[in-house]
Design an enzyme around this catalytic site. Structure first.
Site, PDB file in Angstrom:
ATOM      1  N   TYR A  77       0.845  -1.186   0.000  1.00  0.00           N
ATOM      2  CA  TYR A  77       0.000   0.000   0.000  1.00  0.00           C
ATOM      3  C   TYR A  77       0.884   1.240   0.000  1.00  0.00           C
ATOM      4  O   TYR A  77       1.513   1.585   0.998  1.00  0.00           O
ATOM      5  CB  TYR A  77      -0.935   0.027   1.213  1.00  0.00           C
ATOM      6  CG  TYR A  77      -1.898  -1.135   1.289  1.00  0.00           C
ATOM      7  CD1 TYR A  77      -2.233  -1.894   0.164  1.00  0.00           C
ATOM      8  CD2 TYR A  77      -2.475  -1.498   2.494  1.00  0.00           C
ATOM      9  CE1 TYR A  77      -3.112  -2.968   0.253  1.00  0.00           C
ATOM     10  CE2 TYR A  77      -3.367  -2.563   2.593  1.00  0.00           C
ATOM     11  CZ  TYR A  77      -3.675  -3.299   1.455  1.00  0.00           C
ATOM     12  OH  TYR A  77      -4.544  -4.347   1.557  1.00  0.00           O
ATOM     13  N   HIS A 135      -0.194 -12.110   1.005  1.00  0.00           N
ATOM     14  CA  HIS A 135      -1.101 -11.282   0.204  1.00  0.00           C
ATOM     15  C   HIS A 135      -1.578 -12.022  -1.039  1.00  0.00           C
ATOM     16  O   HIS A 135      -2.741 -11.921  -1.433  1.00  0.00           O
ATOM     17  CB  HIS A 135      -0.393  -9.984  -0.198  1.00  0.00           C
ATOM     18  CG  HIS A 135      -1.303  -8.816  -0.277  1.00  0.00           C
ATOM     19  ND1 HIS A 135      -0.872  -7.523  -0.154  1.00  0.00           N
ATOM     20  CD2 HIS A 135      -2.637  -8.715  -0.461  1.00  0.00           C
ATOM     21  CE1 HIS A 135      -1.887  -6.676  -0.256  1.00  0.00           C
ATOM     22  NE2 HIS A 135      -2.972  -7.386  -0.459  1.00  0.00           N
ATOM     23  N   PRO A 183     -16.335  -4.471   3.782  1.00  0.00           N
ATOM     24  CA  PRO A 183     -17.681  -4.727   4.303  1.00  0.00           C
ATOM     25  C   PRO A 183     -18.682  -3.634   3.970  1.00  0.00           C
ATOM     26  O   PRO A 183     -19.892  -3.836   4.126  1.00  0.00           O
ATOM     27  CB  PRO A 183     -17.448  -4.808   5.822  1.00  0.00           C
ATOM     28  CG  PRO A 183     -16.273  -3.919   6.056  1.00  0.00           C
ATOM     29  CD  PRO A 183     -15.385  -4.132   4.859  1.00  0.00           C
ATOM     30  N   GLY A 195     -18.738  -2.330   0.873  1.00  0.00           N
ATOM     31  CA  GLY A 195     -18.855  -2.314  -0.578  1.00  0.00           C
ATOM     32  C   GLY A 195     -18.099  -1.182  -1.236  1.00  0.00           C
ATOM     33  O   GLY A 195     -18.645  -0.501  -2.104  1.00  0.00           O
TER      34      GLY A 195
END
Length: 332
Positions: free
Chosen positions: A58, A124, A219, A221
């Site tokens: 990230y 990952h 969670p 969306g």
């Protein structure tokens, strides 16, 4: 906040975690601000959202550096989950599961996070060129060395076929069966939400039967279930939703009945309750081993998400959510 346990080692975390990726990666870059993100992490910890979910890719690397600024002061308040196994180039992402690389990646993450131990170290993505048992064995050695407390597998990259979504997690379960023979899996991270419930079919039951924790990624969306996005508003080119088949203007409009249903349920619980909190409460209701990890980069959203741990949905609420229309994408 209610506490939940992850895996056979009974690692304890707040019932709702904090996904840190949006602070540095994959979402609107112009709205990513380091100091504000640091305050958001503090706000989450203050409210009991102890699980901080990040990854070395990230940024790359910048998200772990950001968390390190908080962990330097509050390591004892946090449960740190980070990931290895993906390398980021200018135009591509590739897997690297070589044992030597995994060990170097762990040491680098520890330095960036300013900690001596990673609570949950996740693979990952499996490297197709390296047997997953070899990668997992190297990660198990990190546990033996005291650098890592527990291991997890990230299945967020699993993709469904356009029709039927049959067997979505079959490959993940095969990997899990293989690595379980090497060292115990403490947690699996995969997408689970009101509009993406596929993990309920096979992956979630697999985890429950074996005492494996389930970290519910996305969670909310990708923000759609919060009800704060407007169809046709557009996204910046670096935002993953600019290319997501459910975030075209047409599909966002078509999926509004899902948000409307969440709004109706929220209204029954009080003016202060939001669709996002209903969506998170639904995920929490899927099992005691489930921990939703909503992403946030603002203090306000971290606080709102944490408050969802206090919301208890009724049988009527759950039935209504179960009857909501299936989410549509641009391929439908």
């Amino acid at each position: 906040m209610e506490r939940r346990t992850i895996g056979a080692a009974a690692l304890e975390v707040g019932a709702i975690g904090l996904g840190c990726m949006p602070m540095s990666w994959a979402y609107t870059g112009s709205r990513q601000r380091g100091d504000e993100s640091v305050r958001t992490v503090h706000a989450a910890l203050d409210r009991g959202s102890t699980l901080l979910d990040t990854a070395d890719m990230y940024g790359p690397f910048t998200n772990e550096l950001l968390l390190g600024r908080v962990l330097k002061e509050r390591r004892g308040d946090a449960f740190v989950s980070t990931k290895c196994g993906l390398l980021v180039g200018e135009q591509h992402v590739v897997a690297n599961g070589r044992p030597g690389y995994v060990k170097r990646a762990c040491d680098a993450s520890l330095r960036r996070l300013q900690t001596d131990t990673i609570d949950l170290y996740q693979l990952h993505r499996a490297d197709p060129e390296v047997p997953v048992e070899e990668t997992w064995g190297a990660m198990a050695e990190l546990v033996g060395a005291g650098k890592v407390r527990a291991l997890g597998l990230c299945a967020v990259g699993a993709r469904a076929t356009r029709r039927g979504r049959a067997g979505l997690h079959a490959g993940t379960i095969r990997q899990l069966e293989r690595v379980q023979q090497v060292f115990p899996v403490s947690a699996v991270e995969a997408e689970l939400s009101v509009w993406s419930p596929e993990a309920l079919e096979t992956l979630l039951p697999w985890c429950e039967a074996r005492g494996v924790g389930f970290l519910a990624a996305m969670p909310l969306g990708n923000g759609f279930l919060t009800g704060t996005l407007t169809p046709g508003q557009g996204f910046e080119p670096d935002d993953l939703r600019a290319r997501h088949p459910r975030f075209t203007a047409e599909m966002m409009a078509a999926n509004q009945p899902i948000v409307a249903g969440l709004r109706r349920i929220a209204a029954r619980h009080g003016e202060a309750v939001t669709p996002a909190q209903v969506a998170l409460a639904w995920v929490l209701s899927r099992g005691r081993h489930v921990v939703p990890v909503p992403g946030a980069k603002r203090e306000r959203w971290a606080a709102e998400n944490a408050a969802a741990a206090e919301l208890r949905l009724t049988d009527r609420d759950l039935a209504e959510i179960g009857e909501l229309p299936r989410a549509r994408g641009s391929w439908d």
